[in-house]
Design a protein around this motif. Structure first.
Motif, PDB file in Angstrom:
ATOM      1  N   ALA A   1      58.011 -77.985  24.635  1.00  0.00           N
ATOM      2  CA  ALA A   1      57.349 -77.001  23.780  1.00  0.00           C
ATOM      3  C   ALA A   1      58.211 -75.746  23.658  1.00  0.00           C
ATOM      4  N   PRO A   2      58.260 -75.132  22.469  1.00  0.00           N
ATOM      5  CA  PRO A   2      59.132 -73.967  22.280  1.00  0.00           C
ATOM      6  C   PRO A   2      58.752 -72.759  23.118  1.00  0.00           C
ATOM      7  N   ASN A   3      57.534 -72.744  23.674  1.00  0.00           N
ATOM      8  CA  ASN A   3      57.128 -71.634  24.545  1.00  0.00           C
ATOM      9  C   ASN A   3      57.113 -72.027  26.022  1.00  0.00           C
ATOM     10  N   SER A   4      57.739 -73.183  26.359  1.00  0.00           N
ATOM     11  CA  SER A   4      57.884 -73.529  27.773  1.00  0.00           C
ATOM     12  C   SER A   4      58.960 -72.644  28.381  1.00  0.00           C
TER      13      SER A   4
ATOM     14  N   ASN B   1      51.917 -66.481  20.750  1.00  0.00           N
ATOM     15  CA  ASN B   1      51.964 -67.918  20.453  1.00  0.00           C
ATOM     16  C   ASN B   1      52.638 -68.205  19.108  1.00  0.00           C
ATOM     17  N   LYS B   2      53.708 -67.492  18.817  1.00  0.00           N
ATOM     18  CA  LYS B   2      54.454 -67.673  17.564  1.00  0.00           C
ATOM     19  C   LYS B   2      55.435 -68.836  17.734  1.00  0.00           C
ATOM     20  N   LEU B   3      54.889 -70.027  17.787  1.00  0.00           N
ATOM     21  CA  LEU B   3      55.694 -71.209  18.082  1.00  0.00           C
ATOM     22  C   LEU B   3      56.728 -71.491  16.994  1.00  0.00           C
ATOM     23  N   ASP B   4      56.368 -71.239  15.738  1.00  0.00           N
ATOM     24  CA  ASP B   4      57.306 -71.496  14.641  1.00  0.00           C
ATOM     25  C   ASP B   4      58.541 -70.607  14.752  1.00  0.00           C
TER      26      ASP B   4
END
Length: 388
Positions: A132-135, A173-176
């Motif tokens: 996940a990009p926020n890991s 939580n701005k994953l994009d």
């Protein structure tokens, strides 16, 4: 160079890393009626408080030799805290800046300790997939990419701006946006470097070259078992590599409930094991990935220990032996006693690797209120009766 080793005078704190003592747990042996000699490799007595001081030093020494870092480089690492401290100690001695990404479950003490050592910290969610990009793994890459894009060595203010920006993206939580930064291709440069303890070959080699040799020499080769937690796998893999070259030592790993190591070791495919993975409270051991730094073929057996057993044993250890260790040390001790009793092992010399200090967990493992909040028992002796 050490200026005067015989008198115990050193040029800097990095030079006192390693050469940790061995301590026998006589009161533990007596209380649990264990017919073996139980010894501890006291890695919590390293200057940064953990075994990870060793890899922090060795990894960065080799990064210098290989031309991956220079004065002014930013060292970035996903860590549960201890590796960050080891890297920070070396970075201070050589003039590097440090940024560490840490899951939210990691104790506040570790965050404050790293900040005290001049590091920047980004906190990430705990219960998410590694890709996940926020890991905390991927957020370290985000920070590296943003630094390299600047194409210069950053000052503290410039680095602080990047860290604050990334922390905001994670918090909101701005994953994009995080993924877009990850997708940008950047060439490796001296401006930023991720040692990546999960794939760095010098992680297990540290313990092959130093930790295992120390233990072997301290016992003159007369040891039968080594028990160690499995986190990145560097400690147990490196030690087992050496010990199996020079002797017939049995090496047993300790894995927390929720990790996948035990499942994979017992033949389950990684994809299936991941379906059973879940979060746990003990820090520094277990994984939801199989890092390149672990070789489970070198681990003779694995014992699974839950949070309650780990923390009860950790707290009991402090009262019984005066050893204030971290929760994973309790995991190792509980797992070792369980294994020795179930396998009816007697008359052997057993070495346990205690990786870090309990001072990092005073508000958690040693705090009754925190344990009760997480539905854990505080009557340690009651929990440990299963080993009697």
């Amino acid at each position: 160079m050490i200026s005067n080793v015989k008198s115990g005078i050193y040029d800097n704190v990095v030079e006192i890393i390693g050469k940790t003592p061995i301590i026998r747990l006589k009161k533990i042996e007596e209380y649990f009626k264990v017919e073996n000699e139980i010894y501890v490799k006291a890695e919590f007595l390293n200057p940064g408080g953990s075994i990870k001081d060793r890899i922090g030093k060795y990894i960065l020494e080799n990064a210098e030799v290989e031309g991956k870092i220079d004065k002014g480089s930013v060292i970035i690492e996903p860590t549960s805290g201890n590796t960050g401290v080891g890297l920070a100690l070396y970075a201070i001695s050589k003039g590097y800046k440090t940024v560490f990404t840490m899951p939210s479950k990691v104790s506040l003490e570790k965050e404050l300790l790293l900040k005290a050592l001049g590091a920047f910290i980004v906190r990430t969610p705990t219960d998410i997939k590694p890709e996940a990009p926020n890991s905390y793994y991927k957020v370290a890459e985000v920070i590296r990419n943003l630094i390299i894009k600047k194409q210069k060595f950053l000052n503290d203010n410039e680095l602080s701006e990047i860290v604050s920006y990334v922390q905001q993206l994670v918090r909101e939580n701005k994953l994009d946006k995080l993924q877009n930064i990850l997708n940008e291709k950047v060439e490796n440069a001296l401006f930023a470097y991720i040692p990546n303890q999960y794939s760095n070959k010098y992680n297990p080699l540290t313990h092959y070259e130093f930790t295992a040799r120390e233990v072997w020499e301290q016992f003159n080769g007369k040891i039968d078992y080594v028990f160690a937690g499995v986190g990145t796998g560097g400690t147990i893999t490196g030690m087992s590599m050496y010990l199996k070259e020079v002797g017939t030592v049995k090496v047993v790993g300790i894995d927390p409930v929720g990790s996948i190591y035990n499942l994979v070791k017992n033949g389950m495919k990684i994809e299936e094991a991941l379906k059973q993975a879940h979060t746990y409270l003990v820090e520094g051991i277990g994984e939801d990935i199989i890092p390149a730094t672990v070789n489970l073929d070198l681990v003779d057996d694995i014992v699974v220990v839950n949070d309650q057993q780990s923390f009860s044993m950790t707290r009991f250890l402090a009262k019984a032996e005066g050893i204030l260790a971290g929760g994973s040390s309790g995991s190792v001790l509980f797992g070792a006693l369980k294994y020795l009793k179930e396998k009816n092992v007697k008359g052997k010399k057993v070495v346990l690797i205690f990786p870090d200090t309990g001072r990092n967990y005073l508000t958690k493992v040693y705090n009754d209120e925190w344990l009760l909040k997480h539905n854990l028992e505080i009557d340690d002796e009651k929990i440990l009766e299963v080993l009697l």
